[in-house]
Design a protein around this motif. Structure first.
Motif, PDB file in Angstrom:
ATOM      1  N   VAL A  17       0.842  -1.185   0.000  1.00 28.16           N
ATOM      2  CA  VAL A  17       0.000   0.000   0.000  1.00 28.16           C
ATOM      3  C   VAL A  17       0.880   1.238   0.000  1.00 28.16           C
ATOM      4  CG1 VAL A  17      -1.763   1.266   1.256  1.00 28.16           C
ATOM      5  CG2 VAL A  17      -1.793  -1.224   1.253  1.00 28.16           C
ATOM      6  N   PRO A  18       0.790   2.069  -1.037  1.00 27.64           N
ATOM      7  CA  PRO A  18       1.627   3.257  -1.100  1.00 27.64           C
ATOM      8  C   PRO A  18       1.202   4.291  -0.076  1.00 27.64           C
ATOM      9  CG  PRO A  18       0.036   3.254  -2.884  1.00 27.64           C
ATOM     10  CD  PRO A  18      -0.098   1.933  -2.184  1.00 27.64           C
ATOM     11  N   LEU A  53      -5.806 -10.473   7.002  1.00 31.23           N
ATOM     12  CA  LEU A  53      -4.653 -10.607   6.114  1.00 31.23           C
ATOM     13  C   LEU A  53      -3.656 -11.630   6.636  1.00 31.23           C
ATOM     14  CD1 LEU A  53      -4.138  -6.853   5.217  1.00 31.23           C
ATOM     15  CD2 LEU A  53      -4.854  -8.659   3.646  1.00 31.23           C
ATOM     16  N   GLU A  54      -3.459 -11.664   7.947  1.00 33.87           N
ATOM     17  CA  GLU A  54      -2.543 -12.644   8.518  1.00 33.87           C
ATOM     18  C   GLU A  54      -3.049 -14.057   8.259  1.00 33.87           C
ATOM     19  OE1 GLU A  54      -0.773 -13.986  12.885  1.00 33.87           O
ATOM     20  OE2 GLU A  54      -1.519 -11.945  12.590  1.00 33.87           O
ATOM     21  N   VAL A 146      -6.965  -4.497  -1.368  1.00 32.54           N
ATOM     22  CA  VAL A 146      -5.789  -4.014  -2.098  1.00 32.54           C
ATOM     23  C   VAL A 146      -4.516  -4.577  -1.484  1.00 32.54           C
ATOM     24  CG1 VAL A 146      -4.379  -1.955  -2.560  1.00 32.54           C
ATOM     25  CG2 VAL A 146      -6.847  -1.890  -2.975  1.00 32.54           C
ATOM     26  N   THR A 147      -4.448  -4.580  -0.159  1.00 31.56           N
ATOM     27  CA  THR A 147      -3.254  -5.051   0.532  1.00 31.56           C
ATOM     28  C   THR A 147      -2.990  -6.535   0.279  1.00 31.56           C
ATOM     29  OG1 THR A 147      -3.712  -3.434   2.272  1.00 31.56           O
ATOM     30  CG2 THR A 147      -2.107  -5.144   2.773  1.00 31.56           C
ATOM     31  N   LEU A 212       0.907   4.474  -8.072  1.00 26.86           N
ATOM     32  CA  LEU A 212       2.353   4.318  -7.906  1.00 26.86           C
ATOM     33  C   LEU A 212       2.687   3.038  -7.144  1.00 26.86           C
ATOM     34  CD1 LEU A 212       3.380   8.000  -7.088  1.00 26.86           C
ATOM     35  CD2 LEU A 212       3.384   6.826  -9.294  1.00 26.86           C
ATOM     36  N   ASN A 213       1.767   2.100  -7.156  1.00 24.08           N
ATOM     37  CA  ASN A 213       1.949   0.845  -6.434  1.00 24.08           C
ATOM     38  C   ASN A 213       2.809  -0.100  -7.275  1.00 24.08           C
ATOM     39  OD1 ASN A 213       1.564  -1.694  -5.161  1.00 24.08           O
ATOM     40  ND2 ASN A 213      -0.445  -1.062  -4.402  1.00 24.08           N
ATOM     41  N   SER A 214       3.921  -0.546  -6.722  1.00 29.42           N
ATOM     42  CA  SER A 214       4.842  -1.409  -7.468  1.00 29.42           C
ATOM     43  C   SER A 214       4.243  -2.774  -7.778  1.00 29.42           C
ATOM     44  CB  SER A 214       6.159  -1.583  -6.694  1.00 29.42           C
ATOM     45  OG  SER A 214       5.921  -2.241  -5.461  1.00 29.42           O
ATOM     46  N   ASN A 215       3.135  -3.137  -7.127  1.00 25.59           N
ATOM     47  CA  ASN A 215       2.501  -4.431  -7.348  1.00 25.59           C
ATOM     48  C   ASN A 215       1.362  -4.390  -8.367  1.00 25.59           C
ATOM     49  OD1 ASN A 215       3.884  -6.261  -5.432  1.00 25.59           O
ATOM     50  ND2 ASN A 215       3.131  -4.807  -3.920  1.00 25.59           N
TER      51      ASN A 215
END
Length: 328
Positions: A17-18, A53-54, A146-147, A212-215
């Motif tokens: 997450v940016p 998420l975990e 998103v994460t 701008l998210n690298s993923n």
């Protein structure tokens, strides 16, 4: 072990997450929906659900891989990673091309995009269609989804690696299709496989928290990567900039004829793609800049948008104009 998983998740979240100042095109609160014309108010600065998420990070096989073929177009068979016996006794055939469909946010197996694309693809071609249902994450908050998308995408890549090892199905006959958040998901799957899949199609890839998210989806994720942009305005749900080998901007890529809502503009991407699979009739004209795209003054070569050609190759920016109703 729990501490190690938590540390991995924290590091993963930080890179996925940016920072909020990266999201220069979006206010803090936006209206979004990938599966409902009733738009949801999303706080782009909220904290993700780390407990969910975990658990997803620890148990990546919460997702389902649902196989449809011409022998079972309505009743899918569930494939499981590392279950070679199950694959061999399914209707999966390695000699057929394999098409993977990944839905977007707030969606599941029965969402409209899955049904429409599966039907169009199987009517046109004798292929394996695998619908990846990732509903557990997709039904969470937008920021949480998103994460988690990169990890879920990597697991899809690992599942396809398993299919390749178990059956010999070549990466060069695989086509990954993703809608909205699903577009970034299949991008990460392709990246997990070293960009070896034949084709990736992104259907209006999600914009908020991805600029701008690298993923995010990118051209190196597959041998050929194509994106159809339909809702890329300032407050649109999709990314409005070119991110692939070939980027198509129907009607300028911001708003679509016959649509009055952002949701309609957004979903028009998969509607156009489904139509292109059936009729292969959309002709994009190459543009030298985004200004030409916006002004509809493109005069370059013609290149078809969409379709199911696994051997399709090309690059550039393309503009085309469509009608208001199917087949557009």
């Amino acid at each position: 072990m729990k501490t190690l998983l938590y540390l991995c998740l924290v590091g993963f979240t930080a890179t996925t997450v940016p920072l909020k100042h990266d999201e220069v095109n979006y206010p803090r609160f936006v209206k979004l929906s990938d599966n409902d014309d009733v738009m949801q108010t999303v706080d782009l600065e909220e904290q993700p659900d780390t407990t969910l998420l975990e658990d997803i990070y620890r148990n990546p096989d919460n997702n389902r891989y649902l196989l449809y073929t011409r022998d079972n177009p309505l009743a899918p068979q569930t494939l499981q990673i590392n279950n070679t016996f199950g694959v061999f006794f399914s209707k999966f055939h390695a000699w057929k091309p394999t098409v993977v469909i990944a839905h977007g946010w707030l969606s599941d197996q029965n969402t409209e995009v899955n049904i429409a694309l599966t039907d169009a693809i199987l009517r046109k071609s004798n292929v394996n269609v695998i619908v990846m249902e990732w509903r557990r994450l997709a039904l969470s908050s937008y920021v949480t989804a998103v994460t988690g998308v990169p990890a879920v995408g990597r697991r899809l890549g690992q599942f396809l690696e398993f299919l390749h090892r178990a059956t010999g199905a070549p990466f060069e006959s695989m086509h990954l299709i993703g809608y909205s958040l699903g577009a970034h998901l299949v991008g990460n799957a392709g990246r997990e496989l070293g960009g070896r899949v034949a084709r990736i199609t992104g259907l209006d890839p999600a914009g908020p928290l991805w600029n701008l998210n690298s993923n995010r989806l990118r051209s190196s994720d597959g041998i050929y990567v194509e994106v159809i942009h339909t809702d890329g305005g300032v407050l649109g749900q999709g990314i409005g900039s070119a991110i692939a080998d070939a980027d198509f901007f129907p009607n300028g890529g911001v708003s679509q004829p016959g649509c009055l809502t952002s949701f309609c503009h957004h979903k028009r991407a998969w509607e156009l793609f489904a139509s292109s699979v059936t009729y292969d009739h959309f002709l994009g004209r190459e543009c030298s800049s985004m200004l030409q795209v916006s002004l509809n003054i493109c005069h370059g070569k013609i290149f078809k948008m969409g379709n199911g050609d696994i051997r399709k190759r090309g690059s550039g920016l393309y503009r085309l104009n469509t009608g208001r109703r199917y087949p557009f």
